[in-house]
Design an enzyme around this catalytic site. Structure first.
Site, PDB file in Angstrom:
ATOM      1  N   CYS A   1       0.840  -1.205   0.000  1.00 42.25           N
ATOM      2  CA  CYS A   1       0.000   0.000   0.000  1.00 42.25           C
ATOM      3  C   CYS A   1       0.875   1.255   0.000  1.00 42.25           C
ATOM      4  CB  CYS A   1      -0.990  -0.053   1.159  1.00 42.25           C
ATOM      5  SG  CYS A   1      -2.390   1.061   0.915  1.00 42.25           S
TER       6      CYS A   1
ATOM      7  N   HIS B   1      -3.635  -5.152   0.367  1.00 43.27           N
ATOM      8  CA  HIS B   1      -3.081  -5.621   1.652  1.00 43.27           C
ATOM      9  C   HIS B   1      -3.140  -7.152   1.752  1.00 43.27           C
ATOM     10  CE1 HIS B   1      -2.311  -1.895   3.930  1.00 43.27           C
ATOM     11  NE2 HIS B   1      -3.274  -1.390   3.187  1.00 43.27           N
TER      12      HIS B   1
ATOM     13  N   GLU C   1      -1.475  -9.104   3.559  1.00 50.05           N
ATOM     14  CA  GLU C   1      -1.377  -9.578   4.953  1.00 50.05           C
ATOM     15  C   GLU C   1      -2.750  -9.673   5.614  1.00 50.05           C
ATOM     16  OE1 GLU C   1      -0.859  -6.553   4.020  1.00 50.05           O
ATOM     17  OE2 GLU C   1      -1.686  -5.212   5.544  1.00 50.05           O
TER      18      GLU C   1
END
Ligand code: MN
Length: 273
Positions: free
Chosen positions: A142, A246, A248
C-alpha cells in the site's frame, strides 16, 4: 559475524521460550532444528503513530510464510539503520499515511491530500533506499508500494477520486480486510504472476492514492479494471516489488490465496543469509 551472534541470540530465545512453555526435551530439540535451518529475519517498518509498532497482521503473515518478524522502529539515524540491515534478511514497507508530494515528487499538495507524517517519510525513504542498495528483498505494501515508486523517482496520484476521471471503482472498501472487493489483472510472466499463479484475482482495497508515473527501472505488473496501478516491480531484480492492496489482511486470517507473496519474500531472504 554479526548474523551469527543474532542467530545464537535468537536460538537462545527460542529455546528459552520453549523451555518455559514446555520443558520436554523433544520440544527443545524441534525448536533448535528449526533455527538451524536458518529462518530468515524479516524487518517490518514501524507503521503506526507509535513509532515502534506495526499491525499484527504483518507479523502474522511473515510467521505463516516461515520468516521471523521484527519491527524496525522509526529513526533518522542512518548508522542505526545500517546496524539493523546487518541483521535482517528482508524488509516489508508497511501501509499508512499519504506521502508528502512536495518533498517526495515535487508537486504542490492538492486539497484532497490526506495526513502526511514528514518524520515517517524521511525514515521510510532512507530505509527502502538502503535496503535495495544492499540487495535485500523488499516488499512494499500500500503506502509501502507508493513509497517504493517515489523513492526511485516516480510520482503518485494524490487523490484518485478527484484526479483520475476514468476511475470508477471503489478503492476504499467498507468490508472485512480478508475480503477482496475489486479485481486486478496480473501481467503474465511477472513476479506477481509467478507468486500467485493466476491472471486475475480479487483484492482488498484501502487507498485513495496510487502510482502515477512509474519510477525509472520499475514496471507495472497489475492493474484494476479502471486502470489504477495495483502492483509494481523492479525490472532488474526478482525480489523488489510492491502491491497496492493488503495481502497480509488475507494471510493473517488463514486465507492462503496471497501467501505466495510472503513465501517469495521469505525464500529470497533465506538466499541472502
Ligand atoms: Mn485498489
Amino acid at each position: 559475524m554479526k548474523k551469527i551472534f543474532a542467530l545464537v541470540a535468537i536460538m537462545v530465545l527460542v529455546m528459552a521460550s520453549f523451555g518455559n512453555v514446555d520443558a520436554q526435551g523433544k520440544k527443545v530439540k524441534q525448536a533448535t532444528e528449526t533455527v538451524e535451518a536458518c529462518m530468515p529475519i524479516i524487518g517490518i517498518s514501524a507503521a503506526e503513530s507509535s513509532p515502534a509498532s506495526a499491525p499484527a497482521t504483518y507479523v502474522n503473515a511473515v510467521k505463516r510464510a516461515g520468516g521471523v518478524p521484527v519491527i524496525i522502529p522509526m529513526t533518522s539515524d542512518k548508522a542505526q539503520l545500517e546496524a539493523v540491515l546487518e541483521i535482517v534478511d528482508g524488509v516489508i514497507m508497511t501501509g499508512g499515511e499519504d506521502i508528502d508530494p512536495l518533498k517526495g515528487y515535487n508537486e504542490e499538495p492538492l486539497r484532497a491530500l490526506g495526513e502526511i507524517v514528514p518524520e515517517r517519510d524521511k525514515f521510510d525513504l532512507m530505509l527502502i533506499r538502503m535496503a535495495v542498495a544492499k540487495g535485500l528483498p523488499v516488499l512494499g505494501i500500500c503506502r509501502g508500494e507508493q513509497l517504493m515508486n517515489v523513492a526511485f523517482g516516480g510520482s503518485l496520484y494524490q487523490d484518485i477520486p478527484s484526479q483520475v476521471k476514468t476511475s470508477y471503482i471503489k478503492h476504499r472498501q467498507e468490508a472485512p480486510r480478508n475480503y477482496g472487493t475489486h479485481s486486478i489483472e496480473i501481467t503474465e510472466g511477472s513476479l506477481m504472476h509467478k507468486m500467485l499463479g493466476v491472471n486475475k484475482i480479487a483484492v482488498n482495497s484501502y487507498h485513495h492514492q496510487a502510482v502515477k508515473d512509474v519510477a525509472p527501472g520499475f514496471k507495472v505488473t497489475a492493474v484494476s479494471p479502471d486502470g489504477i496501478v495495483e502492483a509494481i516491480e523492479k525490472v532488474d531484480s526478482d525480489c523488489v516489488w510492491g502491491v497496492q492492496f493488503h495481502p497480509e489482511g488475507f494471510v493473517s486470517m488463514g486465507d492462503d490465496s496471497f501467501l505466495g507473496i510472503f513465501k517469495h519474500l521469505v525464500n529470497k531472504a533465506a538466499e541472502k543469509k
